[in-house]
Write a protein that holds these residues in place. Structure first.
Motif, PDB file in Angstrom:
ATOM      1  N   THR A  23       0.823  -1.199   0.000  1.00  0.00           N
ATOM      2  CA  THR A  23       0.000   0.000   0.000  1.00  0.00           C
ATOM      3  C   THR A  23       0.858   1.251   0.000  1.00  0.00           C
ATOM      4  N   ASP A  26       2.320   1.742  -3.439  1.00  0.00           N
ATOM      5  CA  ASP A  26       1.324   2.267  -4.382  1.00  0.00           C
ATOM      6  C   ASP A  26       1.090   3.759  -4.178  1.00  0.00           C
ATOM      7  N   ILE A  27       1.009   4.161  -2.905  1.00  0.00           N
ATOM      8  CA  ILE A  27       0.807   5.584  -2.610  1.00  0.00           C
ATOM      9  C   ILE A  27       2.014   6.403  -3.075  1.00  0.00           C
ATOM     10  N   THR A  28       3.219   5.883  -2.843  1.00  0.00           N
ATOM     11  CA  THR A  28       4.431   6.587  -3.285  1.00  0.00           C
ATOM     12  C   THR A  28       4.461   6.728  -4.806  1.00  0.00           C
ATOM     13  N   ARG A  29       4.085   5.665  -5.501  1.00  0.00           N
ATOM     14  CA  ARG A  29       4.065   5.712  -6.966  1.00  0.00           C
ATOM     15  C   ARG A  29       3.031   6.722  -7.468  1.00  0.00           C
ATOM     16  N   ARG A  30       1.886   6.753  -6.834  1.00  0.00           N
ATOM     17  CA  ARG A  30       0.846   7.685  -7.254  1.00  0.00           C
ATOM     18  C   ARG A  30       1.235   9.128  -6.948  1.00  0.00           C
ATOM     19  N   LEU A  31       1.873   9.338  -5.794  1.00  0.00           N
ATOM     20  CA  LEU A  31       2.357  10.683  -5.458  1.00  0.00           C
ATOM     21  C   LEU A  31       3.361  11.181  -6.492  1.00  0.00           C
ATOM     22  N   LYS A  32       4.265  10.328  -6.886  1.00  0.00           N
ATOM     23  CA  LYS A  32       5.265  10.706  -7.882  1.00  0.00           C
ATOM     24  C   LYS A  32       4.592  11.043  -9.212  1.00  0.00           C
ATOM     25  N   SER A  33       3.597  10.248  -9.598  1.00  0.00           N
ATOM     26  CA  SER A  33       2.895  10.495 -10.851  1.00  0.00           C
ATOM     27  C   SER A  33       2.164  11.834 -10.831  1.00  0.00           C
ATOM     28  N   ILE A  34       1.480  12.126  -9.731  1.00  0.00           N
ATOM     29  CA  ILE A  34       0.723  13.379  -9.642  1.00  0.00           C
ATOM     30  C   ILE A  34       1.662  14.575  -9.605  1.00  0.00           C
ATOM     31  N   MET A 263      -4.693  16.888  -4.241  1.00  0.00           N
ATOM     32  CA  MET A 263      -4.498  15.441  -4.244  1.00  0.00           C
ATOM     33  C   MET A 263      -3.176  15.054  -3.582  1.00  0.00           C
ATOM     34  N   LEU A 267      -2.905  12.606  -0.387  1.00  0.00           N
ATOM     35  CA  LEU A 267      -2.116  11.372  -0.470  1.00  0.00           C
ATOM     36  C   LEU A 267      -0.950  11.389   0.509  1.00  0.00           C
TER      37      LEU A 267
END
Length: 294
Positions: A23, A26-34, A263, A267
């Motif tokens: 988890t 996933d949060i780290t990957r999404r933060l980087k993407s945003i 966001m 996050l």
């Protein structure tokens, strides 16, 4: 039995730890993407701001072309006769998106005009300036498209671009009686309005009763003036639409950057809470294991 029970007790926390780590990953990957998306939107906002400043400077002198071109129509009170059936609609847009409802507002107005004119028994054809208009009309109103023009909006429009569009339209072989140029009129940085300007064919202008107030108008002079007027109205509409598009894109990218910031904050809070829960759970497991050994 006891040994097997101990094994289960030891492996249960590890499965929970793996799930929490996944988890967090996933949060780290999404933060980087945003954050990467936010960098793009901020860069696009800066580019649009520079283009908007240039477009606004060029819009003021271009408005003279629009008001001057329509002076003859207004003074001579030129109107198409009721028995004339052929109507031409020109929708002015561009090839680029990410600018709010700029293109959809033009397409919506075109669809409403097509419906109203068709119900009135008139023959309607559409000229699309910009690939976005073609994409929005192709599926539902593709049979009304007469001409479409691409490569619009990538560079600031010039009078030469408007002249090319006017020349292609006049050489298309379609003889219309009257028409409208539908475009987005710039009002302020955060506001624009979908507007339209009238256009008339040479036969409609020459047959107007009020034209007799102008003495000695040669047919060649009137034809040249009519072609020049069409190019002027198109040039004015392109300038208005470009300024509206750049201001709308700047506003849209600013809103996107703000949404990305919200966001990222949410996050980040979720990431910190999840990480704290993982740390707390590991401490409880260590303390519980130490207490069991004692």
């Amino acid at each position: 039995m006891f040994a097997r029970g101990v094994v289960v007790a030891l492996y249960q926390p590890q499965w929970g730890q793996v799930r929490n780590m996944a988890t967090l990953k996933d949060i780290t990957r999404r933060l980087k993407s945003i954050k990467n998306i936010q960098k793009i939107t901020k860069s696009m906002k800066m580019v649009s701001a520079a283009k908007y400043a240039r477009a606004e400077r060029e819009l003021k002198p271009a408005r003279v072309y629009g008001t001057g071109a329509l002076a003859l129509y207004e003074k001579a009170e030129i109107k198409a006769p009721e028995d004339k059936k052929k109507h031409l609609l020109i929708g002015v847009s561009s090839d680029r998106g990410l600018c709010g409802a700029i293109h959809t507002s033009i397409a919506k107005t075109l669809k409403n005009e097509i419906t109203n004119l068709s119900n009135a028994g008139k023959e309607v054809m559409v000229v699309g300036v910009g690939d976005k208009i073609r994409g929005l009309l192709q599926r539902t109103h593709g049979n009304y498209l007469l001409l479409t023009f691409k490569e619009v909006g990538r560079r600031p429009p010039s009078f030469g671009d408007a002249s090319v569009i006017a020349s292609e339209l006049l050489n298309s072989g379609y003889e219309f009686d009257e028409g409208s140029v539908i475009y987005n009129r710039f009002r302020s940085v955060i506001s624009y309005k979908t507007d339209e300007k009238p256009i008339f064919s040479l036969e409609t202008v020459a047959g107007s009763e009020s034209l007799s107030i102008y003495d000695d108008i040669d047919a060649d002079v009137l034809r040249n003036y009519q072609e020049f007027t069409l190019a002027n109205i198109l040039y004015y509409s392109l300038k208005e639409s470009t300024t509206s598009e750049q201001s709308a894109r700047m506003t849209a990218m600013d809103n996107a950057s703000k949404n990305a910031s919200e966001m990222i904050d949410k996050l980040t809070l979720t990431f910190n809470r999840t990480r704290q829960a993982v740390i707390t759970k590991e401490l409880i497991e260590i303390i519980s294991g130490a207490a069991a050994l004692d």
